[in-house]
Design a protein around this motif. Structure first.
Motif, PDB file in Angstrom:
ATOM      1  N   TYR A 135       0.849  -1.193   0.000  1.00  0.00           N
ATOM      2  CA  TYR A 135       0.000   0.000   0.000  1.00  0.00           C
ATOM      3  C   TYR A 135       0.883   1.241   0.000  1.00  0.00           C
ATOM      4  CZ  TYR A 135      -4.035   2.868   1.506  1.00  0.00           C
ATOM      5  OH  TYR A 135      -5.045   3.784   1.589  1.00  0.00           O
ATOM      6  N   VAL A 136       0.656   2.136  -0.948  1.00  0.00           N
ATOM      7  CA  VAL A 136       1.351   3.423  -0.975  1.00  0.00           C
ATOM      8  C   VAL A 136       0.368   4.487  -0.521  1.00  0.00           C
ATOM      9  CG1 VAL A 136       2.585   5.090  -2.395  1.00  0.00           C
ATOM     10  CG2 VAL A 136       2.824   2.643  -2.870  1.00  0.00           C
ATOM     11  N   ASP A 137       0.667   5.143   0.598  1.00  0.00           N
ATOM     12  CA  ASP A 137      -0.268   6.120   1.136  1.00  0.00           C
ATOM     13  C   ASP A 137      -0.164   7.449   0.394  1.00  0.00           C
ATOM     14  OD1 ASP A 137       1.930   7.543   2.112  1.00  0.00           O
ATOM     15  OD2 ASP A 137       1.709   6.809   4.156  1.00  0.00           O
ATOM     16  N   ALA A 138      -0.986   8.416   0.804  1.00  0.00           N
ATOM     17  CA  ALA A 138      -1.053   9.700   0.113  1.00  0.00           C
ATOM     18  C   ALA A 138       0.275  10.442   0.130  1.00  0.00           C
ATOM     19  CB  ALA A 138      -2.153  10.566   0.730  1.00  0.00           C
ATOM     20  N   ALA A 139       1.130  10.132   1.097  1.00  0.00           N
ATOM     21  CA  ALA A 139       2.440  10.794   1.192  1.00  0.00           C
ATOM     22  C   ALA A 139       3.516  10.036   0.414  1.00  0.00           C
ATOM     23  CB  ALA A 139       2.849  10.926   2.656  1.00  0.00           C
ATOM     24  N   GLY A 140       3.117   8.944  -0.243  1.00  0.00           N
ATOM     25  CA  GLY A 140       4.081   8.186  -1.039  1.00  0.00           C
ATOM     26  C   GLY A 140       4.849   7.142  -0.259  1.00  0.00           C
ATOM     27  N   ARG A 141       4.462   6.884   0.986  1.00  0.00           N
ATOM     28  CA  ARG A 141       5.157   5.890   1.812  1.00  0.00           C
ATOM     29  C   ARG A 141       4.618   4.492   1.535  1.00  0.00           C
ATOM     30  NH1 ARG A 141       4.135  10.180   5.694  1.00  0.00           N
ATOM     31  NH2 ARG A 141       2.166   9.111   6.114  1.00  0.00           N
ATOM     32  N   LEU A 142       5.514   3.528   1.381  1.00  0.00           N
ATOM     33  CA  LEU A 142       5.129   2.137   1.142  1.00  0.00           C
ATOM     34  C   LEU A 142       4.921   1.429   2.476  1.00  0.00           C
ATOM     35  CD1 LEU A 142       4.733  -0.300  -0.769  1.00  0.00           C
ATOM     36  CD2 LEU A 142       7.199  -0.690  -0.572  1.00  0.00           C
ATOM     37  N   SER A 143       3.817   0.744   2.591  1.00  0.00           N
ATOM     38  CA  SER A 143       3.564  -0.059   3.790  1.00  0.00           C
ATOM     39  C   SER A 143       2.875  -1.349   3.376  1.00  0.00           C
ATOM     40  CB  SER A 143       2.704   0.714   4.803  1.00  0.00           C
ATOM     41  OG  SER A 143       1.463   1.092   4.226  1.00  0.00           O
ATOM     42  N   PHE A 144       2.784  -2.281   4.317  1.00  0.00           N
ATOM     43  CA  PHE A 144       2.161  -3.565   4.056  1.00  0.00           C
ATOM     44  C   PHE A 144       0.967  -3.708   4.997  1.00  0.00           C
ATOM     45  CE2 PHE A 144       6.486  -3.799   2.622  1.00  0.00           C
ATOM     46  CZ  PHE A 144       6.391  -4.485   1.423  1.00  0.00           C
ATOM     47  N   VAL A 145      -0.208  -3.845   4.409  1.00  0.00           N
ATOM     48  CA  VAL A 145      -1.450  -3.830   5.176  1.00  0.00           C
ATOM     49  C   VAL A 145      -2.055  -5.241   5.193  1.00  0.00           C
ATOM     50  CG1 VAL A 145      -3.735  -2.776   5.398  1.00  0.00           C
ATOM     51  CG2 VAL A 145      -1.834  -1.452   4.441  1.00  0.00           C
ATOM     52  N   PRO A 146      -2.501  -5.712   6.368  1.00  0.00           N
ATOM     53  CA  PRO A 146      -3.148  -7.021   6.423  1.00  0.00           C
ATOM     54  C   PRO A 146      -4.333  -7.113   5.453  1.00  0.00           C
ATOM     55  CG  PRO A 146      -2.669  -6.243   8.635  1.00  0.00           C
ATOM     56  CD  PRO A 146      -2.366  -5.106   7.713  1.00  0.00           C
ATOM     57  N   GLN A 147      -4.361  -8.202   4.697  1.00  0.00           N
ATOM     58  CA  GLN A 147      -5.394  -8.417   3.683  1.00  0.00           C
ATOM     59  C   GLN A 147      -6.149  -9.713   3.995  1.00  0.00           C
ATOM     60  OE1 GLN A 147      -5.694  -8.197  -1.185  1.00  0.00           O
ATOM     61  NE2 GLN A 147      -3.797  -8.921  -0.280  1.00  0.00           N
ATOM     62  N   PHE A 148      -7.445  -9.694   3.726  1.00  0.00           N
ATOM     63  CA  PHE A 148      -8.304 -10.839   4.046  1.00  0.00           C
ATOM     64  C   PHE A 148      -9.175 -11.190   2.843  1.00  0.00           C
ATOM     65  CE2 PHE A 148      -7.268  -8.635   7.920  1.00  0.00           C
ATOM     66  CZ  PHE A 148      -7.022  -9.631   8.842  1.00  0.00           C
ATOM     67  N   ARG A 149      -9.445 -12.478   2.714  1.00  0.00           N
ATOM     68  CA  ARG A 149     -10.412 -12.949   1.719  1.00  0.00           C
ATOM     69  C   ARG A 149     -11.722 -13.232   2.442  1.00  0.00           C
ATOM     70  NH1 ARG A 149      -7.938 -17.188   0.071  1.00  0.00           N
ATOM     71  NH2 ARG A 149      -9.128 -18.725   1.268  1.00  0.00           N
ATOM     72  N   GLU A 150     -12.766 -12.537   2.053  1.00  0.00           N
ATOM     73  CA  GLU A 150     -14.082 -12.718   2.664  1.00  0.00           C
ATOM     74  C   GLU A 150     -15.011 -13.456   1.697  1.00  0.00           C
ATOM     75  OE1 GLU A 150     -14.418  -8.915   5.730  1.00  0.00           O
ATOM     76  OE2 GLU A 150     -15.833  -9.087   4.076  1.00  0.00           O
ATOM     77  N   THR A 151     -15.865 -14.285   2.263  1.00  0.00           N
ATOM     78  CA  THR A 151     -16.866 -15.005   1.482  1.00  0.00           C
ATOM     79  C   THR A 151     -18.234 -14.714   2.084  1.00  0.00           C
ATOM     80  OG1 THR A 151     -15.281 -16.774   1.004  1.00  0.00           O
ATOM     81  CG2 THR A 151     -17.609 -17.232   0.587  1.00  0.00           C
ATOM     82  N   LEU A 152     -19.060 -14.033   1.333  1.00  0.00           N
ATOM     83  CA  LEU A 152     -20.380 -13.650   1.818  1.00  0.00           C
ATOM     84  C   LEU A 152     -21.365 -14.820   1.721  1.00  0.00           C
ATOM     85  CD1 LEU A 152     -20.812 -10.137   0.157  1.00  0.00           C
ATOM     86  CD2 LEU A 152     -20.402 -10.601   2.579  1.00  0.00           C
ATOM     87  N   PRO A 153     -22.459 -14.774   2.496  1.00  0.00           N
ATOM     88  CA  PRO A 153     -23.541 -15.733   2.273  1.00  0.00           C
ATOM     89  C   PRO A 153     -23.976 -15.653   0.811  1.00  0.00           C
ATOM     90  CG  PRO A 153     -23.939 -14.441   4.265  1.00  0.00           C
ATOM     91  CD  PRO A 153     -22.755 -13.815   3.588  1.00  0.00           C
TER      92      PRO A 153
END
Length: 249
Positions: A135-153
């Protein structure tokens, strides 16, 4: 010569008028282009994505027409959205601003967040941790954000980001979705103003069926916006070619 020149100008004007009329018909009744200006739907949609929204999918309301003229109430040829659709709608507080979110709650549903986990009708949605999202934020900084796979009803699968399970709207009361309304959420859960935020707090609240504009169907263009547009020679290198033509899940 003057007569021929005048005739040529009239023909050109007629062609332009016809083209504009055809484009307006397509935009009103079939597909309308939209671009993504914010990060609320990351990772599904990125800033700089351009997509086609199907007006055919949900039928037509006054918001299907440019400038939302007050010509009639309700929807014509209505087809209800499905849970998990990514939809464009007019913000209920002003009926003018376009928002794009995912349809999470249908009429009659009970929606709640508990420690960042979505609950629908008192049951937690299946949620599996996958690789972090770069993830690159508005200031241009690179970070790693937890990601999830969701399955809806119903089986719709998509991906969400949740940087922390302790944000303000990661724990909520129960939202009861009224008849004729929908509960909308962004996939970037900690960076989305959506139906978790009531209108009185400048949020979205429940979205009336009449406010639906259409379903987001396909990406037709995508470009990294972290460059100056006047530097046109950099344009080809900033197109996200891998996203072109992607169907929106």
């Amino acid at each position: 010569m003057a007569s021929k020149s005048k005739g040529g100008i009239l023909e050109t004007i007629k062609t332009v008028v016809y083209a504009v009329a055809i484009a307006m018909v397509i935009r009103t009744f079939a597909y309308e282009p939209f671009n993504i200006p914010s990060r609320s739907m990351v990772p599904t949609l990125l800033v700089g994505d351009f997509l086609f929204v199907s007006k055919l999918s949900y039928g037509y309301s006054r918001h299907s027409i440019p400038f939302s003229p007050d010509l009639f109430d309700g929807r014509i040829l209505q087809t209800p959205p499905e849970r998990g659709d990514v939809a464009v709608f007019k913000l209920p507080s002003d009926n003018r601003t376009d928002y794009i979110k995912r349809v999470i709650g249908l009429p009659g549903d009970r929606i709640q967040m508990k420690a960042g986990v979505l609950h629908i009708n008192d049951k937690p949605v299946e949620r599996v941790r996958v690789e972090d999202f770069e993830y690159v934020d508005a200031a241009g900084r690179l970070s790693f954000v937890p990601q999830f796979r969701e399955t809806l009803p119903g089986g719709r699968v998509y991906y969400t980001l949740d940087a922390s399970p302790n944000q303000r709207y990661d724990d909520t009361g129960v939202y009861s979705v009224p008849e004729g309304h929908y509960f909308m959420m962004g996939d970037n859960r900690d960076n989305s103003t959506d139906s978790r935020v009531p209108m009185r707090l400048r949020g979205v609240g429940m979205v009336p069926a009449e406010n639906l504009v259409g379903r987001a169907d396909v990406l037709f263009f995508s470009i990294d916006t972290d460059f100056e547009w006047w530097q046109v020679w950099k344009l080809p290198a900033n197109i996200r070619y891998s996203r072109l033509g992607d169907l929106i899940e």
